[in-house]
Motif scaffolding. Structure first.
Motif, PDB file in Angstrom:
ATOM      1  N   UNK A  44       0.863  -1.172   0.000  1.00 40.64           N
ATOM      2  CA  UNK A  44       0.000   0.000   0.000  1.00 40.64           C
ATOM      3  C   UNK A  44       0.904   1.229   0.000  1.00 40.64           C
ATOM      4  N   UNK A  45       0.365   2.391   0.273  1.00 42.29           N
ATOM      5  CA  UNK A  45       1.108   3.635   0.042  1.00 42.29           C
ATOM      6  C   UNK A  45       2.226   3.895   1.041  1.00 42.29           C
ATOM      7  N   UNK A  46       2.292   3.151   2.160  1.00 38.31           N
ATOM      8  CA  UNK A  46       3.303   3.443   3.181  1.00 38.31           C
ATOM      9  C   UNK A  46       4.664   2.852   2.855  1.00 38.31           C
ATOM     10  N   UNK A  47       4.740   1.985   1.858  1.00 38.31           N
ATOM     11  CA  UNK A  47       6.006   1.325   1.531  1.00 38.31           C
ATOM     12  C   UNK A  47       6.693   2.024   0.373  1.00 38.31           C
ATOM     13  N   UNK A  48       7.908   2.520   0.604  1.00 38.39           N
ATOM     14  CA  UNK A  48       8.697   3.115  -0.463  1.00 38.39           C
ATOM     15  C   UNK A  48       9.404   1.984  -1.214  1.00 38.39           C
ATOM     16  N   UNK A  49       8.956   1.739  -2.439  1.00 40.09           N
ATOM     17  CA  UNK A  49       9.497   0.628  -3.220  1.00 40.09           C
ATOM     18  C   UNK A  49      10.457   1.196  -4.257  1.00 40.09           C
ATOM     19  N   UNK A  50      11.762   0.930  -4.070  1.00 35.30           N
ATOM     20  CA  UNK A  50      12.799   1.515  -4.905  1.00 35.30           C
ATOM     21  C   UNK A  50      13.980   0.547  -4.995  1.00 35.30           C
ATOM     22  N   UNK A  51      15.087   1.058  -5.552  1.00 40.00           N
ATOM     23  CA  UNK A  51      16.271   0.207  -5.719  1.00 40.00           C
ATOM     24  C   UNK A  51      16.781  -0.312  -4.383  1.00 40.00           C
ATOM     25  N   UNK A  61       7.496  -8.605  -9.907  1.00 44.39           N
ATOM     26  CA  UNK A  61       6.151  -8.010  -9.975  1.00 44.39           C
ATOM     27  C   UNK A  61       5.930  -7.181  -8.722  1.00 44.39           C
ATOM     28  N   UNK A  62       5.558  -5.921  -8.914  1.00 49.48           N
ATOM     29  CA  UNK A  62       5.211  -5.043  -7.803  1.00 49.48           C
ATOM     30  C   UNK A  62       3.798  -4.524  -8.044  1.00 49.48           C
ATOM     31  N   UNK A  63       2.928  -4.771  -7.081  1.00 49.00           N
ATOM     32  CA  UNK A  63       1.560  -4.270  -7.180  1.00 49.00           C
ATOM     33  C   UNK A  63       1.214  -3.446  -5.962  1.00 49.00           C
ATOM     34  N   UNK A  64       0.740  -2.220  -6.185  1.00 42.06           N
ATOM     35  CA  UNK A  64       0.265  -1.404  -5.067  1.00 42.06           C
ATOM     36  C   UNK A  64      -1.250  -1.368  -5.125  1.00 42.06           C
ATOM     37  N   UNK A  65      -1.878  -1.727  -4.023  1.00 39.31           N
ATOM     38  CA  UNK A  65      -3.342  -1.794  -3.962  1.00 39.31           C
ATOM     39  C   UNK A  65      -3.925  -0.415  -3.666  1.00 39.31           C
ATOM     40  N   UNK A  66      -3.346   0.599  -4.260  1.00 41.30           N
ATOM     41  CA  UNK A  66      -3.752   1.990  -4.057  1.00 41.30           C
ATOM     42  C   UNK A  66      -3.806   2.683  -5.403  1.00 41.30           C
ATOM     43  N   UNK A  85       2.102  -2.472 -11.249  1.00 45.45           N
ATOM     44  CA  UNK A  85       0.709  -2.089 -11.469  1.00 45.45           C
ATOM     45  C   UNK A  85       0.182  -1.378 -10.227  1.00 45.45           C
ATOM     46  N   UNK A  86      -0.825  -0.548 -10.439  1.00 43.94           N
ATOM     47  CA  UNK A  86      -1.532   0.105  -9.334  1.00 43.94           C
ATOM     48  C   UNK A  86      -3.015  -0.214  -9.483  1.00 43.94           C
TER      49      UNK A  86
END
Length: 376
Positions: A44-51, A61-66, A85-86
């Motif tokens: 969700x939006x609280x996770x900073x997904x980066x290098x 695969x990275x999916x944000x449920x937001x 995907x979002x």
């Protein structure tokens, strides 16, 4: 297949259980080590997904449920060949209902008022269409749209002259129209006395320090903030000044969360070349008491009585202020408490789960349907 998921995402086991092993973790505390051996990441939006989070992991695969993606380093994903995907629009209805609940509590009937909408995408667009269905005068600022799409499209200055200003723009820091600090000291001065300013998009779209200065100067302005700068350690002096404050939960209806989960489930199935076998309508739990009674009389007072029966926004405000008081006394860690309010947020169900019965006029019926309630 190993799937790492934020522990706050609902229906994860029900949707993804047939696709692989699921590991649920606190979203804000995920580490690179947690993702060693993971094939897919659900956040969700609280996770900073980066290098920093993904480098050296097998995540593909990275999916944000937001609906928002400002917490995702999409350029890095594209460079690494990681599918991302979002869930655009998944919680749009939830945010619109938050707006309705806030205005009902503040006794600001949007009918007969001029409503300015900043950002007219999935959320702002839905609010715009719902208000237009009730005959409400709207003004819209969105530099990415045209008057062919939104006839009421106008300048930011014109929108800021509205009786109610609702912000639903994503957070962008680059490009032709960055939204960070879109409203600063000069823009805040353009708001009319007695207006309502509501932000349920992203916190840094308003310069929070400038907003605090504006309110401390005695500005006649009712402010509703669901998002802050920064989160989770928000400005408690600003919280004291706003009419309503909540811990980034406008889009947290249980229905919206379930929709977001299901959209990412369908996307992961596509990524894997599989046909989705789940049905959200079969997974979605029903409401125990789905009937509400229309009290009669003029529509606005009846709406004010009806809305809190389904969503009492004052409880969100009360809990956030209570947390601030305990933190001021040294009895709580505010940032951790802010996240806990989100993690333990009750299952708020959307208006569409409820049928309103009673004797109501044609005007009341139109307004109830625009609110999202089911009517006879």
């Amino acid at each position: 297949m190993r799937i790492v998921a934020d522990e706050n995402i609902p229906l994860v086991n029900e949707c993804f259980g047939d696709l692989g092993e699921i590991i649920r973790l606190p979203g804000r505390n995920m580490t690179n080590e947690d993702l060693q051996g993971a094939d897919a990441l659900l956040v969700r939006s609280v996770t900073q997904v980066n290098a920093e989070l993904l480098q050296g992991t097998p995540v593909r695969f990275v999916g944000t449920c937001t609906i928002g993606i400002d917490h995702l380093d999409t350029a890095y994903f594209d460079n690494q060949g990681i599918t991302w995907v979002s869930a655009p629009g998944s919680n749009a209805n939830s945010v619109v209902e938050y707006v309705y609940a806030a205005l009902a509590h503040l006794n600001v009937d949007w009918k007969g008022k001029r409503v300015g909408i900043i950002g007219c995408g999935n959320v702002g667009g839905r609010l715009y269409r719902r208000l237009k269905a009730q005959g409400v005068e709207c003004r819209v600022y969105d530099p990415f749209l045209s008057t062919e799409q939104i006839p009421e499209l106008t300048s930011l200055t014109d929108v800021l002259g509205s009786d109610i200003v609702c912000m639903h723009t994503p957070l962008t820091r680059s490009g032709p129209h960055p939204s960070v600090h879109l409203l600063g000291a000069e823009q805040l001065k353009q708001l009319k006395p007695g207006a309502v300013l509501l932000n349920a998009g992203r916190g840094p779209v308003i310069d929070n320090q400038a907003l605090l200065n504006h309110l401390e100067s005695g500005a006649d302005l009712k402010v509703v903030l669901d998002v802050w700068e920064p989160e989770p350690d928000i400005s408690r002096p600003l919280l004291e000044k706003v009419a309503l404050g909540s811990p980034h939960i406008a889009g947290y209806s249980y229905d919206g969360k379930m929709q977001g989960t299901f959209m990412i489930y369908e996307a992961l199935c596509r990524h894997l070349g599989r046909t989705p076998e789940k049905d959200l309508s079969a997974l979605r739990p029903s409401v125990a008491d789905p009937q509400r009674h229309w009290a009669g009389g003029e529509p606005w007072p009846a709406i004010q009585r009806l809305v809190p029966q389904v969503y009492d926004i004052t409880e969100d405000d009360r809990q956030l202020r209570e947390l601030a008081e305990r933190a001021d006394r040294g009895e709580a860690d505010f940032a951790k408490g802010f996240d806990r309010l989100r993690k333990e947020y009750p299952k708020r169900r959307e208006f569409g789960n409820y049928r309103v019965t009673g004797d109501y006029s044609e005007e009341a019926r139109v307004r109830l349907e625009a609110l999202g309630f089911r009517v006879k």
